[in-house]
Every structure is written in structure tokens, then in C-alpha cells.
Write a protein that holds these residues in place. Structure first.
Motif, PDB file in Angstrom:
ATOM      1  N   ARG A 158       0.821  -1.213   0.000  1.00 40.57           N
ATOM      2  CA  ARG A 158       0.000   0.000   0.000  1.00 40.57           C
ATOM      3  C   ARG A 158       0.857   1.267   0.000  1.00 40.57           C
ATOM      4  O   ARG A 158       0.323   2.381  -0.031  1.00 40.57           O
ATOM      5  CB  ARG A 158      -0.938  -0.014   1.212  1.00 40.57           C
ATOM      6  N   ARG A 159       2.166   1.107   0.046  1.00 40.08           N
ATOM      7  CA  ARG A 159       3.055   2.259  -0.032  1.00 40.08           C
ATOM      8  C   ARG A 159       3.506   2.517  -1.470  1.00 40.08           C
ATOM      9  O   ARG A 159       4.361   3.371  -1.708  1.00 40.08           O
ATOM     10  CB  ARG A 159       4.265   2.055   0.884  1.00 40.08           C
ATOM     11  N   THR A 160       2.914   1.793  -2.420  1.00 36.87           N
ATOM     12  CA  THR A 160       3.195   2.048  -3.833  1.00 36.87           C
ATOM     13  C   THR A 160       2.905   3.505  -4.173  1.00 36.87           C
ATOM     14  O   THR A 160       3.612   4.122  -4.980  1.00 36.87           O
ATOM     15  CB  THR A 160       2.344   1.117  -4.714  1.00 36.87           C
ATOM     16  N   SER A 161       1.877   4.060  -3.537  1.00 37.01           N
ATOM     17  CA  SER A 161       1.485   5.443  -3.830  1.00 37.01           C
ATOM     18  C   SER A 161       2.595   6.438  -3.489  1.00 37.01           C
ATOM     19  O   SER A 161       2.686   7.507  -4.102  1.00 37.01           O
ATOM     20  CB  SER A 161       0.203   5.806  -3.080  1.00 37.01           C
ATOM     21  N   GLU A 162       3.450   6.103  -2.510  1.00 36.05           N
ATOM     22  CA  GLU A 162       4.589   6.978  -2.208  1.00 36.05           C
ATOM     23  C   GLU A 162       5.459   7.146  -3.452  1.00 36.05           C
ATOM     24  O   GLU A 162       5.859   8.270  -3.808  1.00 36.05           O
ATOM     25  CB  GLU A 162       5.442   6.383  -1.089  1.00 36.05           C
ATOM     26  N   ALA A 184      -1.134  -0.593   9.386  1.00 35.58           N
ATOM     27  CA  ALA A 184      -2.154  -1.242   8.559  1.00 35.58           C
ATOM     28  C   ALA A 184      -3.556  -0.799   8.968  1.00 35.58           C
ATOM     29  O   ALA A 184      -4.411  -0.504   8.122  1.00 35.58           O
ATOM     30  CB  ALA A 184      -2.024  -2.764   8.680  1.00 35.58           C
ATOM     31  N   LEU A 185      -3.801  -0.734  10.261  1.00 41.59           N
ATOM     32  CA  LEU A 185      -5.108  -0.277  10.732  1.00 41.59           C
ATOM     33  C   LEU A 185      -5.361   1.176  10.339  1.00 41.59           C
ATOM     34  O   LEU A 185      -6.489   1.560  10.019  1.00 41.59           O
ATOM     35  CB  LEU A 185      -5.192  -0.429  12.252  1.00 41.59           C
ATOM     36  N   GLY A 186      -4.304   1.987  10.368  1.00 44.64           N
ATOM     37  CA  GLY A 186      -4.445   3.373   9.935  1.00 44.64           C
ATOM     38  C   GLY A 186      -4.864   3.469   8.480  1.00 44.64           C
ATOM     39  O   GLY A 186      -5.724   4.291   8.112  1.00 44.64           O
ATOM     40  N   MET A 187      -4.274   2.615   7.628  1.00 45.07           N
ATOM     41  CA  MET A 187      -4.642   2.603   6.216  1.00 45.07           C
ATOM     42  C   MET A 187      -6.116   2.226   6.041  1.00 45.07           C
ATOM     43  O   MET A 187      -6.849   2.827   5.253  1.00 45.07           O
ATOM     44  CB  MET A 187      -3.751   1.614   5.461  1.00 45.07           C
ATOM     45  N   ILE A 188      -6.554   1.197   6.801  1.00 47.42           N
ATOM     46  CA  ILE A 188      -7.948   0.760   6.719  1.00 47.42           C
ATOM     47  C   ILE A 188      -8.883   1.881   7.176  1.00 47.42           C
ATOM     48  O   ILE A 188      -9.927   2.137   6.565  1.00 47.42           O
ATOM     49  CB  ILE A 188      -8.162  -0.497   7.573  1.00 47.42           C
ATOM     50  N   GLN A 237      -4.692   8.786   2.002  1.00 47.27           N
ATOM     51  CA  GLN A 237      -5.304   7.625   2.631  1.00 47.27           C
ATOM     52  C   GLN A 237      -4.241   6.592   3.013  1.00 47.27           C
ATOM     53  O   GLN A 237      -4.276   6.027   4.106  1.00 47.27           O
ATOM     54  CB  GLN A 237      -6.314   6.979   1.688  1.00 47.27           C
ATOM     55  N   ASP A 238      -3.308   6.345   2.115  1.00 47.05           N
ATOM     56  CA  ASP A 238      -2.310   5.297   2.358  1.00 47.05           C
ATOM     57  C   ASP A 238      -1.277   5.708   3.403  1.00 47.05           C
ATOM     58  O   ASP A 238      -1.068   4.995   4.388  1.00 47.05           O
ATOM     59  CB  ASP A 238      -1.594   4.937   1.046  1.00 47.05           C
ATOM     60  N   VAL A 239      -0.582   6.821   3.162  1.00 48.60           N
ATOM     61  CA  VAL A 239       0.529   7.216   4.035  1.00 48.60           C
ATOM     62  C   VAL A 239       0.523   8.733   4.207  1.00 48.60           C
ATOM     63  O   VAL A 239       1.371   9.440   3.645  1.00 48.60           O
ATOM     64  CB  VAL A 239       1.900   6.772   3.453  1.00 48.60           C
ATOM     65  N   PRO A 240      -0.419   9.287   4.986  1.00 47.34           N
ATOM     66  CA  PRO A 240      -0.529  10.743   5.088  1.00 47.34           C
ATOM     67  C   PRO A 240       0.678  11.424   5.732  1.00 47.34           C
ATOM     68  O   PRO A 240       0.844  12.633   5.579  1.00 47.34           O
ATOM     69  CB  PRO A 240      -1.794  10.947   5.939  1.00 47.34           C
ATOM     70  N   LYS A 241       1.530  10.646   6.411  1.00 51.18           N
ATOM     71  CA  LYS A 241       2.717  11.221   7.025  1.00 51.18           C
ATOM     72  C   LYS A 241       3.951  11.130   6.128  1.00 51.18           C
ATOM     73  O   LYS A 241       5.049  11.506   6.533  1.00 51.18           O
ATOM     74  CB  LYS A 241       3.006  10.530   8.365  1.00 51.18           C
ATOM     75  N   TYR A 242       3.775  10.638   4.894  1.00 52.41           N
ATOM     76  CA  TYR A 242       4.915  10.565   3.981  1.00 52.41           C
ATOM     77  C   TYR A 242       5.436  11.974   3.716  1.00 52.41           C
ATOM     78  O   TYR A 242       4.677  12.852   3.282  1.00 52.41           O
ATOM     79  CB  TYR A 242       4.505   9.894   2.672  1.00 52.41           C
ATOM     80  N   ALA A 296       4.605  18.087  -2.084  1.00 53.37           N
ATOM     81  CA  ALA A 296       3.748  18.063  -3.271  1.00 53.37           C
ATOM     82  C   ALA A 296       2.502  18.918  -3.074  1.00 53.37           C
ATOM     83  O   ALA A 296       2.084  19.641  -3.983  1.00 53.37           O
ATOM     84  CB  ALA A 296       3.347  16.622  -3.586  1.00 53.37           C
ATOM     85  N   ARG A 297       1.891  18.832  -1.889  1.00 54.88           N
ATOM     86  CA  ARG A 297       0.674  19.609  -1.640  1.00 54.88           C
ATOM     87  C   ARG A 297       0.944  21.107  -1.779  1.00 54.88           C
ATOM     88  O   ARG A 297       0.163  21.840  -2.397  1.00 54.88           O
ATOM     89  CB  ARG A 297       0.115  19.297  -0.249  1.00 54.88           C
ATOM     90  N   LYS A 298       2.046  21.565  -1.215  1.00 50.94           N
ATOM     91  CA  LYS A 298       2.386  22.989  -1.301  1.00 50.94           C
ATOM     92  C   LYS A 298       2.655  23.399  -2.752  1.00 50.94           C
ATOM     93  O   LYS A 298       2.209  24.453  -3.212  1.00 50.94           O
ATOM     94  CB  LYS A 298       3.603  23.283  -0.432  1.00 50.94           C
ATOM     95  N   LYS A 299       3.345  22.545  -3.470  1.00 56.56           N
ATOM     96  CA  LYS A 299       3.715  22.843  -4.866  1.00 56.56           C
ATOM     97  C   LYS A 299       2.494  22.806  -5.777  1.00 56.56           C
ATOM     98  O   LYS A 299       2.349  23.661  -6.668  1.00 56.56           O
ATOM     99  CB  LYS A 299       4.757  21.833  -5.339  1.00 56.56           C
ATOM    100  N   TRP A 300       1.608  21.842  -5.559  1.00 56.77           N
ATOM    101  CA  TRP A 300       0.510  21.628  -6.475  1.00 56.77           C
ATOM    102  C   TRP A 300      -0.766  22.392  -6.133  1.00 56.77           C
ATOM    103  O   TRP A 300      -1.596  22.638  -7.008  1.00 56.77           O
ATOM    104  CB  TRP A 300       0.188  20.139  -6.557  1.00 56.77           C
ATOM    105  N   THR A 301      -0.960  22.717  -4.841  1.00 55.00           N
ATOM    106  CA  THR A 301      -2.175  23.433  -4.449  1.00 55.00           C
ATOM    107  C   THR A 301      -1.913  24.893  -4.106  1.00 55.00           C
ATOM    108  O   THR A 301      -2.852  25.685  -4.007  1.00 55.00           O
ATOM    109  CB  THR A 301      -2.846  22.759  -3.232  1.00 55.00           C
ATOM    110  N   GLY A 302      -0.640  25.229  -3.878  1.00 51.96           N
ATOM    111  CA  GLY A 302      -0.308  26.595  -3.490  1.00 51.96           C
ATOM    112  C   GLY A 302      -0.592  26.870  -2.026  1.00 51.96           C
ATOM    113  O   GLY A 302      -0.515  28.026  -1.573  1.00 51.96           O
TER     114      GLY A 302
END
Length: 447
Positions: free
Chosen positions: A306-310, A378-382, A428-433, A439-445
């Protein structure tokens, strides 16, 4: 093969006796290890580490066995690399599987501890010097079983893995297509460690004390080794230090060249940074298949999948450098969760268990404590999973278009679409990555 600690200790007694050492004691499984097991024990006043495969079945499709890995480590040590001393290899009659025993080295492998040590530039230079020594080894210095990488064949194999995993991840498809279009011509192959990064390095008081985990050694482009440890995932939030999380790239490259390494080509370095990001994305994705097969039912495997999204997030940030400015400048909305009402959701039940586990943390130690942390992850991801929160588009068709070159990041709105989707997924997967905040700062301003 699963084995009880007492049985493992008995087998180690036979192994260490053959090496002329006393009976082992104080056997403890070390934390971490997504592929191999590591066990620390003592013989008299000396400490050792057993590196062992989780099963004999697990070794069947690997490029070489532990005997070859041990020989590579010995060759590296003879070349001046801070490699551990291999004491003895396991034999079938020992009855405890495949592996070898090393003399324990001082220092910690904990990336966060290492990245907080004093004089990081000195440690970075030591890492670069060790890589240069590894790359000085030739075909005659190690067993012939150590493979030589065929760049194009590896890309073809990664494409096969992608299709076997569903072929429905557009960002990975874009990465594979970019690799096909930008794959460099082969240069003179040198020995690569193959996994040179934080997590596989030991350090103490700001000095490098060990280079571990040589199972991916192969001959190939030295830029691959240089780039792998510079991937965002291995820098552990140190975006201010692009070289191994320790310093800047110029210091890293200069130290490598000054210690006998070859001239660094920035273009080739970027290729391998993208290549290994795609490779690790597919490696993460593959973990679920390994778990499903029963080959290795270790809890960490399904969580890593589930860390593929990283890696998809990191990959998109690398690939978008080639997108038109008009597409890169488009901002997206940061996803937000809808408020919950009524009875407890499945996610809230998972949160409740996650919170309860936090109250019994002190009951775990050693490897069990590590597995406890993985279980909470894992529970956090769920608890966060909500398919409706991820922007919907036809993933498989878009992935096929990206792989064929029909869809590119120059297409109007595609980069925006992918940004929105991967932001929602990784939240959802890894919000602390750490890369998510960048990315959020760069993409959303917005922060």
C-alpha cells in the motif's frame, strides 16, 4: 521455512561449532527486513548476526544464493569497503535454511538517528568513497553468478511485472514509457551494491561503520548506485539534502570522483533516479502478490504494497519536470474528507483498535515491537480508506495510452488529473509521507 527460536538456536550451535566458536546465546530477532531475516546473538564475548531467508522457496527465483552474496561481501571488504566480516555460511545439514553468519558491527542502521548525527558532509563523503571502492571491483573479483544488467531487458521485465499487477497505474505507465524513450546506451559495467541507501548503512558518532544487505549486487551503470540512495523515500524527510539525506549532490559527486570514482553524468544520474523509483514502485506492488501466494506471510509485505502510492507521488514529481510550463503551473484542490454521521464506520472501528493498541505498546519488544508498529500502520490505512474520495478515471485504459505514448504529460489537464488522484490516494495510504507536504504545497499553493 518458519522456525522456532529454540530450534534456530540449536542449529546455530552446530554452525558456530564448525567455525570453532562457542555455543550461541541471547538470540534476538532484529527489527526491519522486508526480504531477509536478521538475528543477533552472542558467542562468549563476541556478537554476531545471522542473515537468513524466510524460506528455501523464497530463494528459488533469486539471481544468486547466499554463498555468492557472502563471497561478494568478502571481496568488498578486501577492497576497503566497510563491509561486515562473514564468519560462516549455513549448510543444508544445519537444518535452519539458507543464510550466513557475520560478525556484528558497531553503529545504528536507524536512518533518523544517522541523519541527525554531527558532520553529515563527512559521512556523505565516506559513503561516496565506499561506493567508489565497490565500483572498482571487476568480474574476476566476485563469482560469475553475479549478473550483468541489460538495461532494455530490465525495462521489459518491469513492464511484464506491471501487466501482471493489473496494468492500471497510469503514473507508473508514464514512468515505464519515459524509461523506454530515455534509456542510455550501456557503459562499462562495474559492480553495483544494488541497495546502497539509508537503512542498509551503519553509522556511529558521524562515521560510517558498515554497508549491509548485498543481495541485489550486480554489474551495471555506476550511476544507478549513486542515484538509488538519493530517492526521496530513502532521504526520510530531508528534502533539503538531496544526496542520501546527508548533503548536496555536488559534495556527493565530488567526493565520489575524488576517491577514484568515475565522472558523474547528471543526465544518466536522473535516468537512474527515475528508473529505480519505477523499480521500487513495482517492488512495493509485488509485495501483495508474494503475501497472497503464501510464499511469505509476513505482515510487513501487505503494508508495503500500500506504499506504492509513495513512489507514484515521487515519480510524478520527477516526470513533471519535462511537462510544459502551462501544465505545471495549473493548481489543484487539496482533497478533504466528508464528516461522518450515524453508526460507526469500518474506518472508525479500525481507528478504535489502532488507538487501543497504542495503550499496550510497552508489552512488545524486539521484532514483535516492530511488527506491532506495522500492524498499527495497517489499521491506519484501513481507517482512512474511502474509494469515493479518489477522483475517478479509467485507470487501465489511461495506463495503456500512457504506455503507448498516446497520453503524455503535455496533454491538457492530464497532469492536473494525476496530481489530484495521487494526492487523494496517498492521503489515505501514508498521510505522514514527507513528500506529501512538499507536493501539496507545490501543487495546491497551500501549506
Amino acid at each position: 521455512m518458519s522456525i522456532a527460536p529454540d530450534e534456530l538456536l540449536d542449529g546455530l550451535g552446530r554452525v558456530m561449532a564448525c567455525a570453532g566458536l562457542t555455543a550461541p546465546s541471547d538470540l534476538v530477532r532484529l527489527t526491519g527486513g522486508a526480504t531477509m531475516e536478521s538475528w543477533r546473538f552472542e558467542c562468549g564475548d563476541d556478537a554476531f548476526v545471522l542473515r537468513r531467508a524466510p524460506s528455501l522457496e523464497f530463494m528459488k527465483d533469486r539471481p544468486f544464493g547466499h554463498d555468492v552474496e557472502a563471497a561478494v561481501i568478502r571481496a568488498a571488504g578486501a577492497a576497503g569497503v566497510a563491509a561486515p566480516e562473514v564468519v560462516v555460511e549455513l549448510e543444508p545439514d544445519d537444518g535452519i535454511g539458507s543464510g550466513f553468519v557475520m560478525r556484528a558491527l558497531p553503529g545504528t542502521p536507524n536512518p533518523k538517528d544517522i541523519l541527525n548525527m554531527d558532520e553529515p558532509d563527512r559521512l556523505l563523503s565516506e559513503c561516496a568513497a565506499n561506493l567508489a571502492r565497490i565500483h572498482s571491483l571487476g568480474r574476476d573479483d566476485v563469482p560469475q553468478a553475479v549478473p550483468v544488467m541489460d538495461y532494455r531487458a530490465v525495462i521489459a521485465d518491469l513492464k511484464r511485472q506491471f501487466e501482471e499487477a493489473g496494468g492500471d497505474r497510469p503514473i507508473i505507465a508514464l514512468g515505464l514509457k519515459w524509461m523506454e524513450d530515455n534509456c542510455p546506451e550501456a557503459n562499462e559495467p562495474v559492480l553495483n551494491h544494488g541497495d546502497f541507501r539509508m537503512g542498509n548503512l551503519l553509522a556511529q558518532d558521524g562515521w560510517l561503520t558498515g554497508v549491509l544487505d548485498w543481495e541485489l549486487a550486480h554489474f551495471g551503470d555506476y550511476h544507478e548506485d549513486l542515484a538509488f540512495g538519493c530517492m526521496a523515500v530513502w532521504r526520510f524527510a530531508r528534502y533539503d539534502r538531496p544526496a542520501l539525506g546527508l548533503g548536496d549532490l555536488e559534495t556527493y559527486f565530488d567526493a565520489y570522483e575524488a576517491n577514484g570514482g568515475r565522472k558523474v553524468d547528471r543526465k544518466r544520474f536522473r535516468y537512474w533516479l527515475i528508473h529505480r523509483t519505477v523499480w521500487w514502485a513495482l517492488g512495493c506492488l509485488k509485495m501483495a502478490a508474494i503475501w497472497r501466494s503464501g510464499e511469505d506471510r509476513m505482515l510487513e509485505r501487505v503494508v508495503i504494497s500500500r506504499r506504492t502510492s509513495e513512489q507514484e507521488l515521487d515519480l510524478l514529481m520527477l516526470l513533471e519536470e519535462d511537462a510544459p510550463e502551462q501544465e505545471r503551473s495549473r493548481l489543484v484542490q487539496s482533497p478533504s474528507a466528508a464528516p461522518q454521521v450515524g453508526e460507526a464506520t469500518d474506518g472508525e472501528l479500525a481507528i478504535a483498535i489502532h488507538e487501543w493498541l497504542g495503550t499496550v505498546k510497552d508489552r512488545f519488544e524486539g521484532h514483535d515491537r516492530f511488527q506491532y508498529a506495522v500492524a498499527r500502520n495497517a489499521l491506519g490505512m484501513i481507517s482512512r480508506y474511502d474509494a469515493t474520495a479518489i477522483p475517478a478515471f479509467e485507470n487501465a485504459p489511461l495506463a495503456r495510452q500512457a504506455m503507448s505514448g498516446e497520453a503524455t504529460l503535455a496533454d491538457t489537464g492530464l497532469l492536473t488529473q494525476l496530481r489530484e488522484a495521487i494526492l487523494a490516494t496517498i492521503m489515505q495510504d501514508v498521510p505522514k509521507y514527507p513528500a506529501l507536504a512538499i507536493a501539496r504545497k507545490k501543487w495546491t499553493g497551500k501549506e
